[in-house]
Design an enzyme around this catalytic site. Structure first.
Site, short mmCIF file in Angstrom:
data_model
loop_
_atom_site.label_atom_id
_atom_site.label_comp_id
_atom_site.label_asym_id
_atom_site.label_seq_id
_atom_site.Cartn_x
_atom_site.Cartn_y
_atom_site.Cartn_z
CG ASN A 11 -1.73 1.22 1.41
OD1 ASN A 11 -1.78 2.06 0.52
ND2 ASN A 11 -2.39 1.34 2.55
CE LYS A 13 -0.06 3.17 4.79
NZ LYS A 13 0.04 3.25 6.25
CG HIS A 97 -5.68 1.94 5.31
ND1 HIS A 97 -5.21 2.87 6.22
CD2 HIS A 97 -4.68 1.05 5.12
CE1 HIS A 97 -3.97 2.54 6.54
NE2 HIS A 97 -3.62 1.45 5.90
CD GLU A 99 -2.83 5.42 6.72
OE1 GLU A 99 -2.90 5.50 5.48
OE2 GLU A 99 -1.87 4.88 7.32
CD GLU A 167 -3.08 -2.34 7.36
OE1 GLU A 167 -2.16 -2.72 6.64
OE2 GLU A 167 -3.56 -1.19 7.31
N GLY A 173 2.98 2.45 10.60
CA GLY A 173 3.90 3.56 10.39
C GLY A 173 4.69 3.96 11.62
CB SER A 213 5.84 -1.55 11.80
OG SER A 213 5.43 -0.22 12.06
O1 G3P Z 1 -1.87 -0.64 4.73
C1 G3P Z 1 -0.59 -0.86 5.19
C2 G3P Z 1 -0.23 -0.04 6.34
O2 G3P Z 1 -1.22 0.65 6.97
C3 G3P Z 1 0.94 -0.40 7.14
O3 G3P Z 1 1.81 0.65 7.03
O4 G3P Z 1 4.00 1.71 6.92
O5 G3P Z 1 3.30 0.44 8.97
O6 G3P Z 1 3.83 -0.79 6.89
P1 G3P Z 1 3.34 0.51 7.49
#
Ligand code: G3P
Length: 250
Positions: A11, A13, A97, A99, A167, A173, A213
């Site tokens: 993703n 984003k 998602h 976000e 998630e 992140g 992450s």
């Molecule tokens: O959709 C994937 C995401 O929300 C995870 O983000 O940067 O933590 O891998 P990240």
């Protein structure tokens, strides 16, 4: 994993320029990964880059949009309809998602409606669920995830084109990845929820991805968990290490 093909989603984003997209695509195209019989790889760039990515990407990888509209297109300025994705031959879409839930106010019900509409048009859906840190600390993780999943289950009957991405918001992140045991615990509980509330068959066959992450270094141990059927990767999907994450499938 008994017939559930490993799935790795990237993703991107709201990131990228044409130059950056071309660069990461050429790196991914050159990467040696297990065959598509073993792992399904799906990249999700921002809408505007979808045609570019689709045309330049190796044929064993596929693309996903990051969202779509909840009903037939029309007078909805700024939205992209499921019909448009189908028209452009985009096979997948990410829905719900965290976000979008947090920043754009998407409710469980709205997410459920979107999943149902996208499926009805022939799209395959990566449906996202997950708790906040506050909810985890209050001991309500499974309650939250079950309510998010129920809102989808209430609106659909065929799960064959759905993958669920668990998630945890606190892991997204942040560099604070869930431990393999934490991920396994929720994945197993979610599969149990599907078994009790949808059917044993759907519970057995639906892939549950972990997201938050994930990187090249932690993916192997997470992938070894029996109920972790793949990943939804954010930051690391824009880097060459995405190849290492795909390799965690084997
Ligand atoms: O959709 C994937 C995401 O929300 C995870 O983000 O940067 O933590 O891998 P990240």
């Amino acid at each position: 994993r008994m017939g559930r093909k490993f799935f790795v989603g990237g993703n991107w984003k709201c990131n990228g320029t044409i130059e950056e997209v071309k660069k990461i695509i050429s790196i991914l195209n050159a990467g040696e990964v297990p065959s598509s019989d073993v792992v399904e790889v799906v990249l999700s760039p921002p809408f505007v880059f979808l045609p570019l990515v689709k045309s330049e990407l190796r044929p064993d990888f596929h693309v996903a949009a990051q969202n779509c509209w909840v009903k037939k297109g029309g007078a909805y300025t700024g939205e992209i309809s499921a019909e448009m994705l189908v028209n452009l031959d985009i096979p997948w879409v990410i829905i719900g998602h965290s976000e979008r839930r947090a920043l754009l106010g998407e409710t469980n019900e709205f997410v459920g409606e979107k999943v149902a509409y996208a499926l009805s048009k022939g799209l395959k859906v990566i449906a996202c669920v997950g708790e906040t840190l506050e909810q985890r600390e209050a001991g309500s993780t499974m309650e939250v995830v079950a309510a998010q999943t129920k809102a989808i289950a209430d609106k659909i009957s065929d799960w064959s084109n759905v993958v669920i991405a668990y998630e945890p918001v606190w892991a997204i992140g942040t560099g604070k990845v869930a431990t393999p045991a934490q991920a396994q615990e929720v994945h197993a509980a979610l599969r149990g929820w599907l078994s009790s509330n949808v059917s044993a068959e759907v519970a057995e066959s639906t892939r549950i991805l972990y997201g938050g992450s994930v990187n090249g270094a932690n993916s192997k141990e997470l992938a070894a968990q029996p109920d972790v059927d793949g990943f939804l990767v954010g930051g690391a999907s824009l880097k060459p290490e995405f190849i290492d994450i795909i390799k965690a499938a084997t």
